[in-house]
Enzyme design. Structure first.
Site, PDB file in Angstrom:
ATOM      1  N   GLU A 129      -0.372 -13.088  -7.860  1.00 26.48           N
ATOM      2  CA  GLU A 129       1.005 -12.943  -7.412  1.00 26.48           C
ATOM      3  C   GLU A 129       1.985 -13.502  -8.460  1.00 26.48           C
ATOM      4  O   GLU A 129       3.044 -12.917  -8.724  1.00 26.48           O
ATOM      5  CB  GLU A 129       1.181 -13.654  -6.061  1.00 26.48           C
ATOM      6  N   HIS A 149     -14.959 -14.002 -19.639  1.00 26.41           N
ATOM      7  CA  HIS A 149     -15.710 -12.739 -19.628  1.00 26.41           C
ATOM      8  C   HIS A 149     -14.914 -11.589 -20.240  1.00 26.41           C
ATOM      9  O   HIS A 149     -15.210 -10.427 -19.966  1.00 26.41           O
ATOM     10  CB  HIS A 149     -16.125 -12.397 -18.191  1.00 26.41           C
ATOM     11  N   TRP A 199      16.197   6.598  -5.496  1.00 28.01           N
ATOM     12  CA  TRP A 199      15.093   6.182  -6.357  1.00 28.01           C
ATOM     13  C   TRP A 199      14.374   7.481  -6.704  1.00 28.01           C
ATOM     14  O   TRP A 199      13.726   8.091  -5.856  1.00 28.01           O
ATOM     15  CB  TRP A 199      14.176   5.220  -5.610  1.00 28.01           C
ATOM     16  N   LYS A 206       4.906 -11.211 -10.087  1.00 24.59           N
ATOM     17  CA  LYS A 206       6.324 -11.574  -9.987  1.00 24.59           C
ATOM     18  C   LYS A 206       6.952 -11.588 -11.368  1.00 24.59           C
ATOM     19  O   LYS A 206       8.039 -11.064 -11.582  1.00 24.59           O
ATOM     20  CB  LYS A 206       6.418 -12.960  -9.333  1.00 24.59           C
ATOM     21  N   ARG A 237      16.872  -0.341  -2.008  1.00 22.61           N
ATOM     22  CA  ARG A 237      15.896   0.731  -1.789  1.00 22.61           C
ATOM     23  C   ARG A 237      15.839   1.731  -2.944  1.00 22.61           C
ATOM     24  O   ARG A 237      14.965   2.597  -2.990  1.00 22.61           O
ATOM     25  CB  ARG A 237      16.251   1.493  -0.511  1.00 22.61           C
ATOM     26  N   CYS A 243      14.954   5.107  -1.691  1.00 21.19           N
ATOM     27  CA  CYS A 243      16.141   5.857  -1.305  1.00 21.19           C
ATOM     28  C   CYS A 243      16.680   5.278  -0.003  1.00 21.19           C
ATOM     29  O   CYS A 243      15.917   4.927   0.892  1.00 21.19           O
ATOM     30  CB  CYS A 243      15.895   7.343  -1.113  1.00 21.19           C
ATOM     31  N   GLU A 294       7.296  -8.064 -12.954  1.00 18.81           N
ATOM     32  CA  GLU A 294       8.234  -7.241 -12.196  1.00 18.81           C
ATOM     33  C   GLU A 294       9.689  -7.518 -12.568  1.00 18.81           C
ATOM     34  O   GLU A 294      10.485  -6.597 -12.722  1.00 18.81           O
ATOM     35  CB  GLU A 294       8.000  -7.542 -10.714  1.00 18.81           C
ATOM     36  N   ASN A 321      15.616  10.850   2.475  1.00 21.23           N
ATOM     37  CA  ASN A 321      14.701   9.839   1.951  1.00 21.23           C
ATOM     38  C   ASN A 321      13.292  10.305   2.295  1.00 21.23           C
ATOM     39  O   ASN A 321      13.019  10.632   3.445  1.00 21.23           O
ATOM     40  CB  ASN A 321      14.998   8.485   2.620  1.00 21.23           C
ATOM     41  N   GLY A 322      12.415  10.343   1.280  1.00 16.15           N
ATOM     42  CA  GLY A 322      11.036  10.786   1.515  1.00 16.15           C
ATOM     43  C   GLY A 322      10.658  11.836   0.490  1.00 16.15           C
ATOM     44  O   GLY A 322      11.291  11.948  -0.560  1.00 16.15           O
ATOM     45  N   LYS A 374      12.631  -1.578  -3.324  1.00 12.94           N
ATOM     46  CA  LYS A 374      12.066  -2.534  -2.368  1.00 12.94           C
ATOM     47  C   LYS A 374      11.029  -1.896  -1.445  1.00 12.94           C
ATOM     48  O   LYS A 374       9.965  -2.439  -1.232  1.00 12.94           O
ATOM     49  CB  LYS A 374      13.214  -3.115  -1.538  1.00 12.94           C
TER      50      LYS A 374
HETATM   51  O1  M6R Z   1       6.810  -3.732   2.128  1.00  9.28           O
HETATM   52  P1  M6R Z   1       5.422  -3.960   1.595  1.00  9.28           P
HETATM   53  O2  M6R Z   1       5.005  -5.367   1.761  1.00  9.28           O
HETATM   54  O3  M6R Z   1       4.429  -3.013   2.163  1.00  9.28           O
HETATM   55  O4  M6R Z   1       5.540  -3.666   0.050  1.00  9.28           O
HETATM   56  C1  M6R Z   1       4.400  -3.622  -0.768  1.00  9.28           C
HETATM   57  C2  M6R Z   1       4.770  -3.707  -2.225  1.00  9.28           C
HETATM   58  O5  M6R Z   1       5.507  -2.591  -2.594  1.00  9.28           O
HETATM   59  C3  M6R Z   1       5.580  -4.977  -2.522  1.00  9.28           C
HETATM   60  O6  M6R Z   1       4.917  -6.110  -2.109  1.00  9.28           O
HETATM   61  C4  M6R Z   1       5.874  -5.089  -4.039  1.00  9.28           C
HETATM   62  O7  M6R Z   1       4.692  -5.296  -4.725  1.00  9.28           O
HETATM   63  C5  M6R Z   1       6.863  -6.229  -4.261  1.00  9.28           C
HETATM   64  N1  M6R Z   1       8.137  -5.707  -4.640  1.00  9.28           N
HETATM   65  C6  M6R Z   1       6.468  -7.179  -5.301  1.00  9.28           C
HETATM   66  O8  M6R Z   1       7.407  -8.200  -5.432  1.00  9.28           O
END
Ligand code: M6R
Length: 599
Positions: free
Chosen positions: A472, A495, A76, A476, A29, A2, A479, A102-103, A594
């Site tokens: 990672e 395994h 969000w 990616k 956000r 948000c 996502e 927001n929260g 984000k």
């Molecule tokens: O702002 P942060 O690094 O704490 O965020 C953590 C995760 O939410 C963030 O890395 C998320 O996994 C990414 N969007 C992945 O690309």
């Protein structure tokens, strides 16, 4: 998670422009609905399910009659699905006050019951809507705007950044507790937002609000008070980047722009921190840190993968360290003492899970260090020490350049904590930026994406420093492409996960160097290849992995740390181009946001 924006201008003509620009700058956000409220003698609200563009279209059909001052929100969803009704701002029954939030308000259910019993009818399913109704009740009791606002905030439990405008008032009120809120000082008015990109076009002079503080913004004044109503002296910070840095610079997506910014981001991260002559990393941020016990990293998502990268190096250099998912960290999950060091790795510095873990570590008396990208973020302020990764603003939801910068930053942190001195390491770090540029100039990832865009699933394997990179790479891809992808330690495939592979599940294998580890991963690749599974090797050509691979993604030959940072860029490009082939919403993937400010 948000985004909120607020503005009060001197000439009463710019609120709509500022709010809409702000919402576009905050869409990373949350982007399932958006809304604004403007106020003069009346409060007018317009909100729409969907992205900010839907709100803009609605505004064309239904223009609002004032530009005096206002607040806006991009959502969000947490309480109630995306809909016009659940979108913010929310008002009281008589539209005397409008609120954006927001929260999460933890005690909203009991407040809702209390207000309902008092005769209030709720319009939405949100937790936020209790706030305007609480304020209205205080107004009914004869309190003025500010006192009513403070009294309502006093009833809330949970996390919030809240802004409110009142009918017939020229002031925007705001409060924060465990959710970010930053104020902007312009020549022609004052701004507030969840994050600086919302108003960087208008001003670079900002004030970060602290937990428990209230702000009162009028056209010519900003006043900040603490929870007792006492005035607070504030510091004005100048932001070092500008609107262009936060824009797309001609790229189709922020993600592609940010992938391409990595050479510059890495140079910036390393600037002034490496000493070639002594082979030492020099971090003045860590000079005062003392610890005598294991190092515990807490982080989420991509940052957690970076933390694992740091742990591998620390362990290798003789320091006991572990990485924990911040959401799994509790006071008793790891023994902490006053000698312990807890490192929060967080790009945004606002992630709720990480923040909670860091606060808990503080309570246990451990020393805390934030490794973050955002100057003045909650993590930076809550921790005893802070090291900035200096990646510049990252807007795409998928973390890219910040991961590379975290890898580089954590390599440096590990070297300092372990007192590891090595000219080869320094040299390798120095070569990373050019190495990444070489990868960016290579178009093979795009061709591979065309070949495998319709695969059923994708697997990524790597050993040692390449293991977090494999994790990672998979994160990616899933996502932004919405395709099934998993990362594994190369040796683990046999395994269990090997049962999943087949001709329609390419395996991306990270193999650099020609040492024992490379040899072992090649062994795992052979097991895959023998089962008719397509293999894509990410390699520097030093081993004979190419013999067993269908395609090769080349990376320059660097020392291991450098290789692992550069190899990841090939995987970023594969993900980007697969998602692009599939026409996905790359910068704003479904269901995500984000900055994840809820636990
Ligand atoms: O702002 P942060 O690094 O704490 O965020 C953590 C995760 O939410 C963030 O890395 C998320 O996994 C990414 N969007 C992945 O690309």
């Amino acid at each position: 998670m948000c985004g909120i924006i607020g503005f009060v201008g001197a000439d009463g003509t710019r609120a709509l422009d500022v709010l809409l620009t702000g919402l576009s700058g905050l869409e990373y956000r949350g982007y399932d609905s958006a809304g604004i409220a403007v106020a003069d003698d009346e409060i007018q609200v317009l909100k729409r399910q969907g992205e900010v563009s839907s709100l803009e279209e609605a505004l064309e059909e239904q223009p609002l009659g004032t530009e005096a001052l206002g607040i806006g929100h991009t959502r969000w969803s947490t309480h109630g699905p995306p809909s016009d009704r659940n979108a913010h701002p929310h008002t009281d029954t008589d539209s005397r006050v409008a609120v954006v939030h927001n929260g999460i308000i933890q005690n909203y259910q009991s407040l809702r019951t209390e207000l309902t019993e008092g005769g209030v009818t709720f319009e939405s399913e949100t937790d936020t809507e209790v706030v305007p109704h609480l304020i209205a009740r205080e107004l009914d009791d004869g309190l003025d705007h500010e006192t009513a606002f403070r009294a309502a905030i006093d009833r809330l439990e949970g996390s919030y950044a809240i802004a409110a405008v009142f009918k017939g008032s020229d002031t925007v009120y705001a409060a924060r507790h465990e959710s970010p809120l930053v104020l902007g000082i312009g020549d022609d008015g004052h701004y507030l937002a969840s994050d600086v990109p919302a108003f960087i076009e208008y001003t670079d002079r900002v004030i970060y609000l602290e937990d428990g503080e209230f702000a009162r913004l009028s056209a010519d004044q900003i006043e900040i008070t603490d929870e007792h109503g006492e005035s607070v002296e504030y510091t004005v910070t100048e932001i070092e980047w500008d609107a262009e840095d936060a824009g797309k610079s001609g790229y189709d997506h922020y993600m592609l722009k940010e992938i391409n910014e990595q050479p510059a981001a890495i140079r910036e991260c390393l600037r002034g921190r490496l000493n070639e002559l002594t082979g030492r990393v020099e971090l003045e941020e860590l000079e005062e840190i003392s610890f005598d016990g294991p190092v515990t990293f807490v982080a989420c998502g991509t940052s957690y993968h970076a933390a694992r990268f740091g742990v591998t190096l620390l362990n290798r250099w003789g320091v006991d360290a572990r990485a924990m998912l911040a959401s799994e960290f509790t006071g008793d999950s790891v023994p902490l003492t006053q000698d312990s060091l807890v490192i929060g790795v967080t790009q945004s510095g606002e992630t709720a899970d990480t923040m909670r873990a860091l606060r808990e570590a503080n309570r246990e008396g451990a020393t805390t260090l934030a490794v973050t990208n955002v100057v003045g973020s909650s993590a930076a302020r809550v921790c005893d020490h802070v090291m900035y990764i200096r990646a510049g603003p990252e807007i795409g939801v998928a973390a890219t350049k910040t991961f590379a910068s975290q890898q580089a930053a954590l390599t440096m942190v590990a070297a300092v904590l372990a007192d590891h001195r090595s000219r080869e390491l320094i040299q390798s770090l120095r070569e990373v930026a050019n190495g990444i540029q070489q990868v960016l100039d290579d178009t093979t990832a795009r061709s591979i994406a065309e070949v495998y865009r319709d695969a059923r699933a994708y697997f990524f394997i790597g050993r040692q420093l390449h293991y977090p990179v494999a994790l990672e790479g998979a994160l990616k891809l899933k996502e932004i492409s919405y395709k099934h992808a998993e990362g594994f330690a190369a040796g683990e495939l046999k395994h269990g996960p090997l049962a999943l592979v087949g001709p329609d599940t390419p395996v991306f294998a990270l193999v650099t160097g020609d040492g024992k580890q490379a040899e072992k991963t090649i062994g795992n690749v052979k097991e895959v290849e023998a089962r008719g599974v397509p293999v894509v090797a990410i390699t520097d050509g030093l081993s004979d992995i190419e013999r067993y691979a269908d395609y090769v993604l080349e990376v320059p030959a660097l020392e291991e740390v450098g290789s692992a940072i550069v190899a990841n860029v090939q995987l970023q490009l594969v993900s980007y181009w697969i998602a692009n082939e599939l026409g996905r919403s790359i910068d704003k993937p479904r269901h995500l946001a984000k900055s994840v400010t809820v636990e």
